[in-house]
Enzyme design. Structure first.
Site, PDB file in Angstrom:
ATOM      1  CD1 TRP A   1      -0.209  -1.663   3.061  1.00 28.68           C
ATOM      2  CD2 TRP A   1       0.727   0.357   3.313  1.00 28.68           C
ATOM      3  NE1 TRP A   1       0.613  -1.726   4.166  1.00 28.68           N
ATOM      4  CE2 TRP A   1       1.201  -0.490   4.349  1.00 28.68           C
ATOM      5  CE3 TRP A   1       1.186   1.684   3.273  1.00 28.68           C
ATOM      6  CZ2 TRP A   1       2.100  -0.057   5.330  1.00 28.68           C
ATOM      7  CZ3 TRP A   1       2.091   2.102   4.245  1.00 28.68           C
ATOM      8  CH2 TRP A   1       2.530   1.232   5.245  1.00 28.68           C
ATOM      9  CG  ASN A   2       5.126   1.362   0.514  1.00 22.50           C
ATOM     10  OD1 ASN A   2       4.740   0.554  -0.336  1.00 22.50           O
ATOM     11  ND2 ASN A   2       6.408   1.573   0.745  1.00 22.50           N
TER      12      ASN A   2
ATOM     13  CE  LYS B   1      -4.242  -9.177  -2.723  1.00 23.66           C
ATOM     14  NZ  LYS B   1      -4.130  -7.815  -2.159  1.00 23.66           N
TER      15      LYS B   1
ATOM     16  CD  GLU C   1      12.781  -5.020  -5.467  1.00 21.67           C
ATOM     17  OE1 GLU C   1      13.355  -4.622  -4.432  1.00 21.67           O
ATOM     18  OE2 GLU C   1      13.376  -5.167  -6.546  1.00 21.67           O
TER      19      GLU C   1
ATOM     20  N   GLY D   1      11.724  -5.923   2.699  1.00 20.20           N
ATOM     21  CA  GLY D   1      11.959  -4.797   3.601  1.00 20.20           C
ATOM     22  C   GLY D   1      13.368  -4.232   3.545  1.00 20.20           C
TER      23      GLY D   1
ATOM     24  CB  CYS E   1      11.172  -0.881   1.201  1.00 18.54           C
ATOM     25  SG  CYS E   1      11.092  -0.172  -0.433  1.00 18.54           S
TER      26      CYS E   1
ATOM     27  CD  GLU F   1      10.585  -2.517   6.282  1.00 12.14           C
ATOM     28  OE1 GLU F   1       9.824  -3.486   6.309  1.00 12.14           O
ATOM     29  OE2 GLU F   1      10.992  -1.987   5.239  1.00 12.14           O
TER      30      GLU F   1
ATOM     31  CD  GLU G   1      10.436  -4.156  -8.755  1.00 12.78           C
ATOM     32  OE1 GLU G   1      10.334  -3.229  -7.939  1.00 12.78           O
ATOM     33  OE2 GLU G   1       9.515  -4.952  -8.996  1.00 12.78           O
TER      34      GLU G   1
HETATM   35  P1  NAD Z   1       2.312  -7.306   2.967  1.00  9.75           P
HETATM   36  O1  NAD Z   1       3.385  -8.296   2.708  1.00  9.75           O
HETATM   37  O2  NAD Z   1       1.468  -7.486   4.148  1.00  9.75           O
HETATM   38  O3  NAD Z   1       1.310  -7.284   1.718  1.00  9.75           O
HETATM   39  C1  NAD Z   1       1.775  -7.067   0.405  1.00  9.75           C
HETATM   40  C2  NAD Z   1       0.761  -7.653  -0.567  1.00  9.75           C
HETATM   41  O4  NAD Z   1       0.762  -9.076  -0.449  1.00  9.75           O
HETATM   42  C3  NAD Z   1      -0.678  -7.205  -0.314  1.00  9.75           C
HETATM   43  O5  NAD Z   1      -1.309  -6.974  -1.549  1.00  9.75           O
HETATM   44  C4  NAD Z   1      -1.275  -8.407   0.381  1.00  9.75           C
HETATM   45  O6  NAD Z   1      -2.684  -8.533   0.218  1.00  9.75           O
HETATM   46  C5  NAD Z   1      -0.572  -9.549  -0.332  1.00  9.75           C
HETATM   47  N1  NAD Z   1      -0.578 -10.819   0.380  1.00  9.75           N
HETATM   48  C6  NAD Z   1      -0.692 -11.025   1.723  1.00  9.75           C
HETATM   49  N2  NAD Z   1      -0.669 -12.359   1.983  1.00  9.75           N
HETATM   50  C7  NAD Z   1      -0.512 -12.993   0.792  1.00  9.75           C
HETATM   51  C8  NAD Z   1      -0.380 -14.360   0.406  1.00  9.75           C
HETATM   52  N3  NAD Z   1      -0.416 -15.352   1.299  1.00  9.75           N
HETATM   53  N4  NAD Z   1      -0.214 -14.644  -0.893  1.00  9.75           N
HETATM   54  C9  NAD Z   1      -0.165 -13.664  -1.818  1.00  9.75           C
HETATM   55  N5  NAD Z   1      -0.280 -12.350  -1.516  1.00  9.75           N
HETATM   56  C10 NAD Z   1      -0.459 -12.015  -0.227  1.00  9.75           C
HETATM   57  O7  NAD Z   1       3.017  -5.885   2.933  1.00  9.75           O
HETATM   58  P2  NAD Z   1       2.363  -4.450   3.206  1.00  9.75           P
HETATM   59  O8  NAD Z   1       2.086  -4.347   4.660  1.00  9.75           O
HETATM   60  O9  NAD Z   1       1.268  -4.200   2.236  1.00  9.75           O
HETATM   61  O10 NAD Z   1       3.572  -3.488   2.801  1.00  9.75           O
HETATM   62  C11 NAD Z   1       4.594  -3.154   3.664  1.00  9.75           C
HETATM   63  C12 NAD Z   1       5.830  -3.981   3.384  1.00  9.75           C
HETATM   64  O11 NAD Z   1       6.215  -3.829   2.027  1.00  9.75           O
HETATM   65  C13 NAD Z   1       7.018  -3.534   4.204  1.00  9.75           C
HETATM   66  O12 NAD Z   1       7.641  -4.643   4.810  1.00  9.75           O
HETATM   67  C14 NAD Z   1       7.963  -2.914   3.178  1.00  9.75           C
HETATM   68  O13 NAD Z   1       9.305  -2.999   3.456  1.00  9.75           O
HETATM   69  C15 NAD Z   1       7.626  -3.646   1.937  1.00  9.75           C
HETATM   70  N6  NAD Z   1       7.982  -2.832   0.768  1.00  9.75           N
HETATM   71  C16 NAD Z   1       9.121  -3.138   0.056  1.00  9.75           C
HETATM   72  C17 NAD Z   1       9.505  -2.370  -1.036  1.00  9.75           C
HETATM   73  C18 NAD Z   1      10.745  -2.699  -1.838  1.00  9.75           C
HETATM   74  O14 NAD Z   1      10.853  -2.252  -2.970  1.00  9.75           O
HETATM   75  N7  NAD Z   1      11.695  -3.444  -1.320  1.00  9.75           N
HETATM   76  C19 NAD Z   1       8.731  -1.281  -1.401  1.00  9.75           C
HETATM   77  C20 NAD Z   1       7.596  -0.986  -0.662  1.00  9.75           C
HETATM   78  C21 NAD Z   1       7.229  -1.778   0.419  1.00  9.75           C
END
Ligand code: NAD
Length: 507
Positions: free
Chosen positions: A175-176, A199, A273, A275, A308, A409, A486
């Site tokens: 979501w970020n 998704k 991608e 944390g 992240c 994180e 990416e």
């Molecule tokens: P999250 O892992 O909870 O969710 C990410 C996505 O995965 C959502 O769409 C969620 O519905 C989906 N999801 C959840 N369970 C699943 C499953 N079992 N199978 C398939 N999909 C599933 O993450 P979040 O809370 O939405 O985002 C925050 C995290 O994202 C932080 O840890 C952050 O570091 C990371 N992030 C990383 C980057 C990067 O480029 N490295 C960029 C932005 C955010």
């Protein structure tokens, strides 16, 4: 509902005159919808999306399950051969055209994004739309770079490699920064001849759907599909779908592990991608003012630190430490925290009560640590909403290196600041977390900059600046920060194509 629909038909002047009305028109067109096979299809079930700045319902999003996922993947699979049969440059031109159209529609979608994420419109959401459109234009120009090689295998043969698309790509978003992260995935996937099923994040699905609807306006039906739903009911069936040929995921480590497992079960490629806990090393000779500005940008304080790449561990040479802390605090004090849609606001809210609770837990842990100091800087707005999700920029000082606040994180506006004396020790500390996403070094000494850049364990290292993701610079982490890159041409070739060897012999 079939395309085209009202927000897409509005002229730029109309959008400029009534951007809030256009944002609400988008919202009502997208409530409870998925984008499947070129149509915004109503889902049988819905779930509430909260506007975090108001703590009131913003609208109903689709709560999709395996059936909707299957419909989206089937549409993508049916569209893929026709899409792949187009010349790569022609595909790219359509993707670039979608970027231009997204620019025209940017303001209402930025407002929608501000409402669903709580991020400030002026400092965050407008910029996110601009980068998302830029990524479409950047990748749109790279179709003709999908080149193979000729191999001097045997002079009597013509031996070459060609790059082929993989098929249907599943792109799972957090979501970020949903729009930038979506375009980092789908722009290269599409230009390379794949079709996609996105998704969307359940907290922030509407701007994602709006941007996808704009792409859908210029692309053949079924080339871009979006499903909205939660992780278990919607994300998992997508990653496990037999017709998905590649998964690209951005999100948490925990879910990343599950997604990687789903790819392993079917032996398909997965990019992750995840944390970060990125170090910023400030040397004794650094320019104080530039470093402080870089720290605020790098820590993404205007995004409530929900990045992240956030420079969330700042190691300052002891001779600069007091001056750095004073200058950083003074600058943070000037940030206006408030209504995300207000033009005066620099910093909006945290995305959700759940995320705020996680961040608060880390701050309480720091407060309970002997010898540590917690500084909350700036003024909270008086909202009348209780509890609200606003939070001051928060600095954690004097923590031991093994504190979870230093190692994990936090994903909030909470930054660890440590003083250092010994160069070897600071490099060791910088490399001591399980992550390896980004790092920055601040010094005028070119030798030191080169040495630290080489030794720091991070996929994206910058010296004397702290930029976000940039088109054409490969971006991606080491260690638990993920797998793959990416944002670049190399990323498109490595992650969205497969390489075929063809040997032609005469008879
Ligand atoms: P999250 O892992 O909870 O969710 C990410 C996505 O995965 C959502 O769409 C969620 O519905 C989906 N999801 C959840 N369970 C699943 C499953 N079992 N199978 C398939 N999909 C599933 O993450 P979040 O809370 O939405 O985002 C925050 C995290 O994202 C932080 O840890 C952050 O570091 C990371 N992030 C990383 C980057 C990067 O480029 N490295 C960029 C932005 C955010």
């Amino acid at each position: 509902m079939n395309k085209p629909f009202s927000p897409l038909d509005a002229a730029p002047e109309e959008l400029a005159q009534a951007p809030d009305a256009a944002a609400l028109a988008w919202l009502s067109a997208l409530e409870r919808r998925n984008l499947i096979a070129g149509a915004l299809v109503e889902a049988p079930a819905g779930m509430e999306v909260t506007e975090p700045a108001q703590m009131t319902p913003l609208g109903q999003a689709a709560a999709s399950g395996p059936q909707e996922v299957d419909a989206a993947v089937t549409a993508a699979a049916q569209a893929q051969p026709g899409w792949a049969a187009m010349p790569a440059r022609a595909r790219g031109k359509l993707v670039a055209e979608a970027g231009r159209r997204l620019s025209v529609q940017a303001e209402p979608i930025a407002r929608l994004l501000a409402r669903e994420t709580g991020k400030a419109l002026r400092t965050e959401c407008r910029g996110e739309l601009a980068v998302a459109a830029d990524l479409l234009e950047f990748y749109g120009g790279l179709g003709s770079e999908l080149k193979g090689e000729t191999i001097p295998f045997d002079p009597k043969t013509l031996s070459v490699t060609t790059l082929e698309p993989l098929g249907v790509v599943a792109a799972i978003l957090p979501w970020n920064v949903p729009l930038v992260l979506m375009m980092l995935k789908i722009a290269p996937a599409l230009v390379a001849g794949n079709t996609v099923v996105v998704k969307a994040a359940e907290e922030a699905p509407f701007a994602t759907l709006a941007a996808a609807a704009i792409l859908d306006q210029v692309l053949p039906d079924g080339v871009v599909n979006v499903v909205v739903g939660d992780g278990l009911e919607c994300g998992a069936p997508l990653t496990n779908h037999p017709k998905v040929a590649k998964i690209t995921f951005t999100g948490s480590e925990e879910v990343g592990e599950t997604v990687y497992g789903a790819g392993a079960d079917r032996i398909i490629p997965v990019s992750l991608e995840l944390g970060g806990k990125s170090p910023m090393i400030v040397c004794a000779d650094a320019d104080l003012e530039k470093t402080v500005t870089g720290a605020i940008a790098g820590m993404r304080f205007t995004r409530q630190g929900q990045s992240c790449t956030a420079a969330s561990r700042i190691y300052v040479h002891r001779t600069l430490y007091d001056a750095f802390l004073a200058a950083l605090s003074a600058k943070l004090e000037t940030l206006v925290i408030g209504d995300p849609l207000d033009e005066a606001t620099d910093v909006g809210t945290i995305v959700s009560a759940t995320q705020k609770a996680t961040v608060d837990r880390y701050v309480r842990l720091a407060e309970a640590t002997p010898g540590a100091t917690v500084l909350r800087i700036g003024k909270l707005p008086e909202t009348g909403v209780a509890p609200d999700l606003f939070m001051q920029p928060t600095l954690l000082l004097g923590l031991p290196e093994d504190s979870p606040c230093v190692q994990e994180e936090i994903f909030g506006p909470v930054c660890v600041i440590q003083a250092w004396d010994d160069y070897e020790a600071v490099i060791e500390a910088a490399n001591a977390t399980r992550y390896g996403l980004a790092a920055t070094i601040w010094t005028r000494d070119i030798g030191l900059a080169l040495d630290a850049s080489r030794r720091v364990n991070a996929g994206y290292v910058q010296v004397n600046q702290n930029l976000t993701i940039q088109p054409n610079l490969s971006y991606g982490g080491f260690g638990r920060s993920g797998l793959g890159k990416e944002a670049s041409l190399e990323a498109m070739v490595a992650h969205f194509t497969r390489n075929k060897t063809i040997v032609l012999a005469g008879m």
